[in-house]
Design a protein around this motif. Structure first.
Motif, PDB file in Angstrom:
ATOM      1  N   PHE A   1       0.965  -1.034   0.026  1.00 47.63           N
ATOM      2  CA  PHE A   1       0.051   0.262   0.054  1.00 47.63           C
ATOM      3  C   PHE A   1       0.230   1.754  -0.087  1.00 47.63           C
ATOM      4  O   PHE A   1      -0.029   1.953   0.214  1.00 47.63           O
ATOM      5  CB  PHE A   1      -1.135   0.219   1.466  1.00 47.63           C
ATOM      6  CG  PHE A   1      -1.820  -1.385   1.491  1.00 47.63           C
ATOM      7  CD1 PHE A   1      -3.056  -1.532   0.759  1.00 47.63           C
ATOM      8  CD2 PHE A   1      -1.991  -2.112   2.647  1.00 47.63           C
ATOM      9  CE1 PHE A   1      -3.412  -3.011   0.557  1.00 47.63           C
ATOM     10  CE2 PHE A   1      -2.276  -2.876   2.692  1.00 47.63           C
ATOM     11  CZ  PHE A   1      -3.363  -3.223   1.531  1.00 47.63           C
TER      12      PHE A   1
ATOM     13  N   GLU B   1      -0.648   4.886  -1.783  1.00 47.27           N
ATOM     14  CA  GLU B   1      -2.364   5.085  -1.191  1.00 47.27           C
ATOM     15  C   GLU B   1      -1.996   6.148  -1.102  1.00 47.27           C
ATOM     16  O   GLU B   1      -0.563   6.554  -0.353  1.00 47.27           O
ATOM     17  CB  GLU B   1      -2.956   3.908  -0.736  1.00 47.27           C
ATOM     18  CG  GLU B   1      -2.843   3.031  -0.750  1.00 47.27           C
ATOM     19  CD  GLU B   1      -4.372   2.631  -2.312  1.00 47.27           C
ATOM     20  OE1 GLU B   1      -3.740   3.747  -2.493  1.00 47.27           O
ATOM     21  OE2 GLU B   1      -3.857   1.834  -3.342  1.00 47.27           O
TER      22      GLU B   1
ATOM     23  N   LYS C   1      -3.245   4.394   3.814  1.00 48.46           N
ATOM     24  CA  LYS C   1      -2.535   4.054   4.054  1.00 48.46           C
ATOM     25  C   LYS C   1      -2.999   2.849   5.778  1.00 48.46           C
ATOM     26  O   LYS C   1      -2.592   2.174   5.524  1.00 48.46           O
ATOM     27  CB  LYS C   1      -1.190   4.020   3.801  1.00 48.46           C
ATOM     28  CG  LYS C   1      -0.008   3.341   3.337  1.00 48.46           C
ATOM     29  CD  LYS C   1       1.410   4.196   3.363  1.00 48.46           C
ATOM     30  CE  LYS C   1       2.138   4.428   2.643  1.00 48.46           C
ATOM     31  NZ  LYS C   1       2.865   5.441   2.584  1.00 48.46           N
TER      32      LYS C   1
ATOM     33  N   PRO D   1      -8.384  -0.233  -4.538  1.00 50.13           N
ATOM     34  CA  PRO D   1      -7.669  -0.624  -2.942  1.00 50.13           C
ATOM     35  C   PRO D   1      -8.202  -1.244  -2.109  1.00 50.13           C
ATOM     36  O   PRO D   1      -7.463  -1.877  -1.801  1.00 50.13           O
ATOM     37  CB  PRO D   1      -7.758   1.222  -2.863  1.00 50.13           C
ATOM     38  CG  PRO D   1      -7.985   2.165  -3.427  1.00 50.13           C
ATOM     39  CD  PRO D   1      -8.831   1.772  -4.663  1.00 50.13           C
TER      40      PRO D   1
END
Length: 303
Positions: A80, A83, A88, A218
């Protein structure tokens, strides 16, 4: 067991319904979150540790969970890394830890009785330090306020975590074979009974079926990471470890449990944005549904 799972869904739905009827609002979740984090959860910890014997022969279980939590956090940083900061932090909080109390205890008691609960109680010991240690630090670090990674600052933050301090005290009391007075335990037991219903109501309160399209990709990435890693490590350890079958089942089932409900209370405490808090609640509910299906299949066809 199926009935217990149904109750979980009903209480979550009740929280969502109360929000839709304007009987409760999302901002009320802040108060509920504080009650859980500072009152009902610590009470549950004390009651649980007072009634469960920590088996030194099973000490490898919490060690495995703790190591897995560290590995998950490290891999999460990589997966991640692109992100946004708060997103995150949300995923890293969700990645670390499992919701043992709501699910595993129901399944385990139905199949293996109190002997099985001993194994999962030890699994939960490791989970508690991952959730209230690693996940708590990561959530705080990626919040708007931020957390310095200097050891003294981390220790100060952990010292303010009431559940973690309660776990430490309860562990010491358990190892020392010191039991709290019956009156205190009785009061704590009454208070702790509200923990699960309040946690589920909180999930329902923040449940939102409408979220920005930018979160879909995501979210799918997170779920793939969460269950892919759980299946990989769970089955690998089940096949590799020389321990008894109950020990290996505990690892396998444990790593496929839903995310810890505490991630939502952390998000509220660290003042994450409304969109992030809603996303955490939505993902928590999705993992509940996924894990119910997985555990049902295990109970029906494998165990």
């Amino acid at each position: 067991m199926n009935q217990e799972f149904l109750y979980i869904i009903i209480i979550i739905a009740l929280g969502y319904l109360l929000k839709r009827l304007h009987s409760l609002q999302e901002k009320d979740g802040e108060v509920i979150s504080k009650i859980i984090f500072k009152i009902t959860l610590p009470a549950l910890v004390l009651v649980t540790f007072d009634s469960v014997k920590i088996e030194t022969s099973l000490i490898l279980l919490p060690v495995i969970v703790l190591v897995y939590g560290i590995i998950t956090a490290f891999l999460g940083f990589l997966v991640f890394k692109n992100e946004e900061r708060e997103l995150k932090g949300s995923f890293l909080m969700l990645s670390s830890g499992f919701n043992v109390g709501l699910f595993a205890f129901l399944l385990v008691f139905a199949i293996w009785g109190m002997d099985g609960l001993t194994y999962f109680s030890m699994f939960d010991v490791g989970t508690s330090f991952v959730v209230f240690g690693i996940a708590y630090i990561l959530g705080s670090y990626f919040s708007e306020e931020g957390l310095s990674l200097k050891p003294i600052e981390i220790l100060k933050r952990l010292g303010k975590s009431i559940p973690l301090m309660t776990y430490l005290i309860a562990s010491i009391l358990n190892f020392s074979h010191i039991q709290l007075p019956e009156t205190i335990i009785h009061v704590r037991k009454t208070i702790s009974g509200a923990n699960i219903p309040l946690s589920l109501l909180l999930l329902g309160l923040y449940l939102n079926f409408k979220f920005e399209k930018q979160f879909i990709k995501p979210m799918v990435k997170f779920l793939t990471f969460r269950y892919g890693l759980g299946l990989l490590f769970g089955f690998a350890l089940y096949l590799i470890l020389p321990n008894d079958q109950m020990f290996r089942f505990t690892i396998l089932i444990g790593m496929l449990l839903p995310v810890a409900a505490s991630a939502l209370t952390f998000a509220v405490e660290f003042k994450y944005s409304t969109s992030s808090t809603r996303l955490i609640a939505t993902i928590s509910n999705i993992t509940i549904l996924i894990s119910i299906v997985i555990l049902y299949i295990f109970a029906k066809f494998i165990l």
